[in-house]
Design an enzyme around this catalytic site. Structure first.
Site, PDB file in Angstrom:
ATOM      1  N   PHE A  57       0.805  -1.225   0.000  1.00 41.87           N
ATOM      2  CA  PHE A  57       0.000   0.000   0.000  1.00 41.87           C
ATOM      3  C   PHE A  57       0.840   1.278   0.000  1.00 41.87           C
ATOM      4  O   PHE A  57       0.301   2.373   0.134  1.00 41.87           O
ATOM      5  CB  PHE A  57      -0.957   0.002   1.198  1.00 41.87           C
ATOM      6  CG  PHE A  57      -0.292  -0.259   2.533  1.00 41.87           C
ATOM      7  CD1 PHE A  57       0.383   0.754   3.203  1.00 41.87           C
ATOM      8  CD2 PHE A  57      -0.330  -1.523   3.100  1.00 41.87           C
ATOM      9  CE1 PHE A  57       0.997   0.517   4.423  1.00 41.87           C
ATOM     10  CE2 PHE A  57       0.294  -1.776   4.327  1.00 41.87           C
ATOM     11  CZ  PHE A  57       0.959  -0.742   4.982  1.00 41.87           C
ATOM     12  N   ARG A  85       1.167  11.202  20.540  1.00 44.81           N
ATOM     13  CA  ARG A  85       0.854   9.851  20.049  1.00 44.81           C
ATOM     14  C   ARG A  85      -0.356   9.275  20.785  1.00 44.81           C
ATOM     15  O   ARG A  85      -1.215   8.627  20.193  1.00 44.81           O
ATOM     16  CB  ARG A  85       2.054   8.897  20.247  1.00 44.81           C
ATOM     17  CG  ARG A  85       3.212   9.112  19.315  1.00 44.81           C
ATOM     18  CD  ARG A  85       2.947   8.707  17.886  1.00 44.81           C
ATOM     19  NE  ARG A  85       2.871   7.270  17.681  1.00 44.81           N
ATOM     20  CZ  ARG A  85       2.833   6.706  16.477  1.00 44.81           C
ATOM     21  NH1 ARG A  85       2.854   7.448  15.372  1.00 44.81           N
ATOM     22  NH2 ARG A  85       2.763   5.398  16.355  1.00 44.81           N
ATOM     23  N   THR A  91      -3.176   3.315  15.067  1.00 44.45           N
ATOM     24  CA  THR A  91      -3.124   3.620  13.633  1.00 44.45           C
ATOM     25  C   THR A  91      -4.470   3.370  12.952  1.00 44.45           C
ATOM     26  O   THR A  91      -4.943   4.207  12.182  1.00 44.45           O
ATOM     27  CB  THR A  91      -2.031   2.750  12.952  1.00 44.45           C
ATOM     28  OG1 THR A  91      -0.784   2.982  13.615  1.00 44.45           O
ATOM     29  CG2 THR A  91      -1.900   3.097  11.483  1.00 44.45           C
ATOM     30  N   ARG A 102      -8.086   9.561  16.445  1.00 46.39           N
ATOM     31  CA  ARG A 102      -8.461   8.553  15.449  1.00 46.39           C
ATOM     32  C   ARG A 102      -9.692   7.773  15.901  1.00 46.39           C
ATOM     33  O   ARG A 102     -10.551   7.406  15.090  1.00 46.39           O
ATOM     34  CB  ARG A 102      -7.269   7.628  15.186  1.00 46.39           C
ATOM     35  CG  ARG A 102      -6.156   8.315  14.380  1.00 46.39           C
ATOM     36  CD  ARG A 102      -4.847   7.584  14.503  1.00 46.39           C
ATOM     37  NE  ARG A 102      -3.823   8.071  13.580  1.00 46.39           N
ATOM     38  CZ  ARG A 102      -2.561   7.638  13.587  1.00 46.39           C
ATOM     39  NH1 ARG A 102      -2.184   6.734  14.479  1.00 46.39           N
ATOM     40  NH2 ARG A 102      -1.685   8.119  12.726  1.00 46.39           N
ATOM     41  N   ASN A 112      -6.582   8.256   8.479  1.00 49.46           N
ATOM     42  CA  ASN A 112      -6.640   8.280   9.942  1.00 49.46           C
ATOM     43  C   ASN A 112      -6.295   9.648  10.548  1.00 49.46           C
ATOM     44  O   ASN A 112      -5.725   9.733  11.629  1.00 49.46           O
ATOM     45  CB  ASN A 112      -5.785   7.149  10.529  1.00 49.46           C
ATOM     46  CG  ASN A 112      -4.338   7.246  10.109  1.00 49.46           C
ATOM     47  OD1 ASN A 112      -3.959   8.180   9.402  1.00 49.46           O
ATOM     48  ND2 ASN A 112      -3.518   6.323  10.565  1.00 49.46           N
ATOM     49  N   HIS A 115      -0.886  12.503  11.145  1.00 49.26           N
ATOM     50  CA  HIS A 115       0.415  11.872  11.355  1.00 49.26           C
ATOM     51  C   HIS A 115       0.992  12.461  12.630  1.00 49.26           C
ATOM     52  O   HIS A 115       0.853  13.665  12.880  1.00 49.26           O
ATOM     53  CB  HIS A 115       1.373  12.173  10.198  1.00 49.26           C
ATOM     54  CG  HIS A 115       2.795  11.831  10.550  1.00 49.26           C
ATOM     55  ND1 HIS A 115       3.292  10.546  10.485  1.00 49.26           N
ATOM     56  CD2 HIS A 115       3.806  12.601  11.051  1.00 49.26           C
ATOM     57  CE1 HIS A 115       4.554  10.547  10.899  1.00 49.26           C
ATOM     58  NE2 HIS A 115       4.885  11.776  11.257  1.00 49.26           N
ATOM     59  N   GLU A 126      11.840  14.698  11.463  1.00 51.00           N
ATOM     60  CA  GLU A 126      10.626  15.085  10.732  1.00 51.00           C
ATOM     61  C   GLU A 126      10.385  16.598  10.777  1.00 51.00           C
ATOM     62  O   GLU A 126       9.920  17.177   9.786  1.00 51.00           O
ATOM     63  CB  GLU A 126       9.421  14.326  11.288  1.00 51.00           C
ATOM     64  CG  GLU A 126       9.494  12.841  10.962  1.00 51.00           C
ATOM     65  CD  GLU A 126       8.289  12.037  11.400  1.00 51.00           C
ATOM     66  OE1 GLU A 126       8.134  10.902  10.913  1.00 51.00           O
ATOM     67  OE2 GLU A 126       7.505  12.536  12.233  1.00 51.00           O
TER      68      GLU A 126
HETATM   69  P1  IDP Z   1       1.291   5.631  12.391  1.00 51.53           P
HETATM   70  O1  IDP Z   1       0.743   6.726  11.491  1.00 51.53           O
HETATM   71  O2  IDP Z   1       0.302   5.239  13.446  1.00 51.53           O
HETATM   72  O3  IDP Z   1       2.644   5.967  12.954  1.00 51.53           O
HETATM   73  P2  IDP Z   1       2.642   3.844  10.505  1.00 51.53           P
HETATM   74  O4  IDP Z   1       2.775   2.369  10.678  1.00 51.53           O
HETATM   75  O5  IDP Z   1       3.854   4.680  10.661  1.00 51.53           O
HETATM   76  O6  IDP Z   1       1.459   4.325  11.479  1.00 51.53           O
HETATM   77  O7  IDP Z   1       2.028   4.082   9.054  1.00 51.53           O
HETATM   78  C1  IDP Z   1       2.014   5.351   8.487  1.00 51.53           C
HETATM   79  C2  IDP Z   1       0.683   5.567   7.803  1.00 51.53           C
HETATM   80  O8  IDP Z   1       0.527   4.641   6.742  1.00 51.53           O
HETATM   81  C3  IDP Z   1      -0.541   5.337   8.696  1.00 51.53           C
HETATM   82  O9  IDP Z   1      -0.869   6.463   9.483  1.00 51.53           O
HETATM   83  C4  IDP Z   1      -1.600   5.032   7.669  1.00 51.53           C
HETATM   84  O10 IDP Z   1      -2.110   6.223   7.066  1.00 51.53           O
HETATM   85  C5  IDP Z   1      -0.833   4.240   6.632  1.00 51.53           C
HETATM   86  N1  IDP Z   1      -0.923   2.796   6.866  1.00 51.53           N
HETATM   87  C6  IDP Z   1      -0.272   2.061   7.812  1.00 51.53           C
HETATM   88  N2  IDP Z   1      -0.608   0.761   7.744  1.00 51.53           N
HETATM   89  C7  IDP Z   1      -1.489   0.667   6.717  1.00 51.53           C
HETATM   90  C8  IDP Z   1      -2.217  -0.440   6.138  1.00 51.53           C
HETATM   91  O11 IDP Z   1      -2.119  -1.583   6.564  1.00 51.53           O
HETATM   92  N3  IDP Z   1      -3.040  -0.127   5.090  1.00 51.53           N
HETATM   93  C9  IDP Z   1      -3.167   1.137   4.597  1.00 51.53           C
HETATM   94  N4  IDP Z   1      -2.519   2.182   5.119  1.00 51.53           N
HETATM   95  C10 IDP Z   1      -1.685   1.965   6.160  1.00 51.53           C
HETATM   96 MG    MG Z   2       4.441   6.209  11.959  1.00 53.10          MG
END
Ligand code: IDP
Ligand code: MG
Length: 153
Positions: A57, A85, A91, A102, A112, A115, A126
């Site tokens: 994705f 956080r 997530t 969220r 969601n 970030h 960042e």
């Molecule tokens: P986080 O935003 O909670 O830190 P991360 O694992 O860093 O989560 O992933 C970054 C972003 O990628 C997520 O906020 C979400 O928008 C997207 N994402 C993460 N996992 C998935 C998935 O399994 N399917 C689709 N989008 C995902």
């Molecule tokens: Mg992340």
């Protein structure tokens, strides 16, 4: 005091939730050090989401972040990285606890709302990625004694 990065994602702009989400951080007692609207490029998103590059994705997540401009913010506070956080929640919006951003506003793992940097090291990287030095501000807030005890900051 820590500084951390929050991005209001395109889904948040499109759903008219900018004020609501910023208000969450503001009411918590985090201090806004910088904020701007910017349209993210695929190159910048490839860097920002490098930890997802092997995922099926990856491109879809990047495309979703470039649907329209986003709002990037820098928030400051004691333990700000972890506090933000926690406010953001899990997530996947469908699993995120009620009361979290969220949990209250998202039905999706991808769409969601925000970030949020996941560690102090990441936050430093960042913030440099999204802000120039002269776009971040340190200033005094008069309500500090109501926000923290003397030994907390
Ligand atoms: P986080 O935003 O909670 O830190 P991360 O694992 O860093 O989560 O992933 C970054 C972003 O990628 C997520 O906020 C979400 O928008 C997207 N994402 C993460 N996992 C998935 C998935 O399994 N399917 C689709 N989008 C995902
Ligand atoms: Mg992340």
């Amino acid at each position: 005091m820590e500084k951390t990065l929050v991005i209001l994602k395109p889904c948040t702009i499109q759903r008219g939730l900018i004020g609501e989400i910023i208000s969450r951080f503001e009411k918590k007692g985090l201090i806004l050090c910088g904020m701007k609207m910017t349209w993210l490029t695929d190159d910048l998103l490839s860097e920002h989401y490098a930890h997802l590059r092997e995922k099926s994705f990856f491109q879809r997540v990047k495309d979703a972040m470039a649907v329209c401009p986003v709002i990037v913010c820098c928030w400051k506070g004691v333990d700000a990285v972890q506090v933000v956080r926690t406010l953001a929640g899990a997530t996947n919006g469908r699993n995120a606890a009620p009361g979290t951003i969220r949990g209250d506003y998202s039905m999706s793992v991808q769409e969601n709302i925000v970030h949020a940097s996941d560690s102090l090291e990441t936050a430093e990287i960042e913030l440099k990625r999204f802000f120039n030095e002269d776009e971040l501000f340190d200033y005094k807030m008069n309500y500090f004694p109501s926000l923290y005890a003397n030994d907390e900051f």
